[in-house]
Design an enzyme around this catalytic site. Structure first.
Site, PDB file in Angstrom:
ATOM      1  N   HIS A  81       0.848  -1.193   0.000  1.00  0.00           N
ATOM      2  CA  HIS A  81       0.000   0.000   0.000  1.00  0.00           C
ATOM      3  C   HIS A  81       0.881   1.240   0.000  1.00  0.00           C
ATOM      4  CE1 HIS A  81      -3.736   2.220   0.648  1.00  0.00           C
ATOM      5  NE2 HIS A  81      -2.956   3.072   1.288  1.00  0.00           N
ATOM      6  N   ASP A 101     -14.711   3.183   7.454  1.00  0.00           N
ATOM      7  CA  ASP A 101     -13.660   3.979   6.805  1.00  0.00           C
ATOM      8  C   ASP A 101     -14.183   4.624   5.531  1.00  0.00           C
ATOM      9  OD1 ASP A 101     -10.908   4.943   6.407  1.00  0.00           O
ATOM     10  OD2 ASP A 101     -11.096   3.727   4.598  1.00  0.00           O
ATOM     11  N   ARG A 120     -13.661  13.111   5.744  1.00  0.00           N
ATOM     12  CA  ARG A 120     -12.387  13.794   6.002  1.00  0.00           C
ATOM     13  C   ARG A 120     -11.928  14.575   4.783  1.00  0.00           C
ATOM     14  NH1 ARG A 120      -8.862   9.086   6.878  1.00  0.00           N
ATOM     15  NH2 ARG A 120      -7.190  10.602   6.963  1.00  0.00           N
ATOM     16  N   SER A 161      -7.154   4.333   8.926  1.00  0.00           N
ATOM     17  CA  SER A 161      -7.888   4.183   7.666  1.00  0.00           C
ATOM     18  C   SER A 161      -7.218   3.116   6.790  1.00  0.00           C
ATOM     19  CB  SER A 161      -7.905   5.536   6.945  1.00  0.00           C
ATOM     20  OG  SER A 161      -8.268   5.410   5.606  1.00  0.00           O
ATOM     21  N   LYS A 212      -8.446  -1.297   6.448  1.00  0.00           N
ATOM     22  CA  LYS A 212      -8.779  -1.952   5.160  1.00  0.00           C
ATOM     23  C   LYS A 212      -7.850  -3.127   4.903  1.00  0.00           C
ATOM     24  CE  LYS A 212      -8.590   2.113   3.296  1.00  0.00           C
ATOM     25  NZ  LYS A 212      -8.718   3.447   2.786  1.00  0.00           N
TER      26      LYS A 212
HETATM   27  N1  URA Z   1      -5.189   6.439   2.068  1.00  0.00           N
HETATM   28  C1  URA Z   1      -6.197   5.906   2.822  1.00  0.00           C
HETATM   29  O1  URA Z   1      -6.708   4.842   2.521  1.00  0.00           O
HETATM   30  N2  URA Z   1      -6.608   6.595   3.903  1.00  0.00           N
HETATM   31  C2  URA Z   1      -6.066   7.763   4.283  1.00  0.00           C
HETATM   32  O2  URA Z   1      -6.470   8.317   5.290  1.00  0.00           O
HETATM   33  C3  URA Z   1      -5.028   8.322   3.496  1.00  0.00           C
HETATM   34  C4  URA Z   1      -4.593   7.638   2.388  1.00  0.00           C
END
Ligand code: URA
Length: 426
Positions: free
Chosen positions: A82, A161, A168, A183, A187
């Site tokens: 990620h 999220d 956000r 966040s 995931k």
């Molecule tokens: N990527 C995400 O999935 N969440 C965030 O808060 C920032 C970048």
């Protein structure tokens, strides 16, 4: 429990109790806490922070808001990557098939671009026919058959999220380390990967502008992953200059295919191979050789199968923007800076990104770089090419680039080339 007392606790710099966290995440997901109340709490968290235990509980509550996937039935070990987001960051495209070609299964749940950073799904959607939305069963089938899948996260995965991230984004509360870490990790943990490599970007084109903040974010995420039994490693990588020579959807797919064909820009190849080695190590495959899988075409074979499995035609011509305009080098000398944030904003203004979630993106729009810092440039020769279907956007994109370029005319001046990989945390 009432939401106002939860907001007041954080507003007054207190720590949220486990019960307050579990309750507020559940109530927000169900719609019992309103967006404006959650926005107030998110701003209080941004301003006053959270300790490690609060972040861990917040993340666990977000994971618990939805389903968890299970890859334990797959024959191969799973490894995911990620990135916290950058300009020209197309690394997932060559990386997922490359790691699959080396023996791991890569379940890559990806997002769309918002703001100046691009999104992997928007890039892949420039391939004619390719589809991002797969059911969980389809995703598992592609993963089992091909070894790599890149798709949108289903609605059932960390729904708290999904709501909170969208909120956000429109309330100035993205750049909070506890909220970013929870966040991303909610995931990834709900997705069920066995190992995870985080690419934490640092620099003008990233959410984290300096190394200290990036280290804190990385350490928080590595801690969360490890606590949930996911082998997690973070690389801190530079994002002051765009990655590679393109920023924009189809432009970046074209560059990724060049990497899979054994070519492509040196920085993209270096970062792809470094992340591949980390993923293979974390997946328990330390002897795999990603350099060979790039050179012998096996990563390209997986790419073609992966694109076909999701309805795409890997041999199809990629879309090109209807109009182009060049930006010329302002002086003769050595290019010493090309600001990632400015290039990201320019690509976005040309139509590669969206201002609102419901906007469509232009597949062909973006910025092509003809030089990177350290290269010699000549006054009046093309430095950048801007691509768009809507030429009225050129002036607005050029405005974003006004202070992006520095050329040193001092004879013999060569800027130190900053390393791509700045640090590693495990
Ligand atoms: N990527 C995400 O999935 N969440 C965030 O808060 C920032 C970048």
């Amino acid at each position: 429990m009432d939401v106002i007392s939860v907001i007041r606790t954080k507003r007054d710099r207190g720590r949220l109790s486990d019960e307050q966290i579990d309750w507020v995440i559940d109530a927000y997901t169900r719609g019992a806490v309103a967006d404006e109340q959650m926005a107030a709490l998110a701003m209080a968290i941004l301003l006053n922070g959270m300790d490690r235990a609060e972040i861990a509980r917040w993340t666990a509550a977000m994971i618990g808001s939805g389903e968890r996937m299970d890859f334990s039935g797959l024959a191969r070990p799973t490894a995911d990557k990620h990135s916290t987001g950058g300009v020209g960051d197309k690394i997932t495209l060559p990386l997922a098939p490359l790691v699959a070609a080396c023996g791991a299964a890569v379940p890559q749940l990806s997002g769309r671009g918002l703001g100046h950073t691009g999104g992997t799904l928007d890039k892949l959607e420039s391939i004619p026919g390719w589809r991002a939305a797969l059911s969980n069963d389809e995703m598992l089938a592609v993963l089992g058959d091909v070894g790599a899948v890149v798709c949108a996260a289903g609605d059932g995965l960390a729904p708290a999220d999904k709501k909170l991230y969208a909120l956000r984004d429109v309330t100035g509360t993205v750049e909070a380390i506890p909220l970013i870490a929870s966040s991303i990790m909610s995931k990834k943990i709900a997705e069920g990967t066995g190992s995870l490599v985080l690419d934490v970007k640092v620099g003008s084109g990233a959410f984290m502008k300096n190394l200290d903040d990036a280290r804190e974010l990385a350490a928080t995420m590595v801690g969360l992953g490890t606590d949930h039994g996911v082998r997690t490693v973070a690389l801190l990588t530079g994002m002051s200059v765009p990655l590679g020579l393109t920023a924009g959807n189809a432009l970046e797919v074209r560059e990724s295919v060049e990497v899979l064909a054994g070519g492509g820009p040196a920085d993209v190849v270096e970062l792809t191979l470094a992340l591949a080695r980390e993923m293979l190590d974390a997946a328990g495959l330390p002897d795999a050789d990603p350099g060979r899988a790039l050179a012998d075409g096996s990563a390209m074979d997986v790419w073609r199968r992966m694109i076909r499995a999701q309805g795409g035609d890997p041999a199809a011509e990629l879309p090109r923007a209807r109009e182009t305009q060049t930006v010329l080098a302002p002086a003769t000398g050595v290019l010493t800076a090309l600001d990632a944030y400015a290039v990201g904003v320019a690509a976005w203004r040309l139509g590669a990104g969206r201002a609102r979630k419901e906007d469509a993106v232009q597949a062909g729009a973006g910025v092509e770089l003809h030089a990177k810092p350290g290269d010699r440039v000549t006054a009046g020769r093309p430095l950048l090419t801007l691509h768009t279907d809507t030429p009225e956007r050129f002036a607005y994109a050029e405005e974003a680039l006004a202070d992006a370029v520095t050329v040193s005319t001092t004879p013999g001046a060569t800027p130190p080339t900053p390393p791509i990989i700045l640090d590693r945390l495990a």
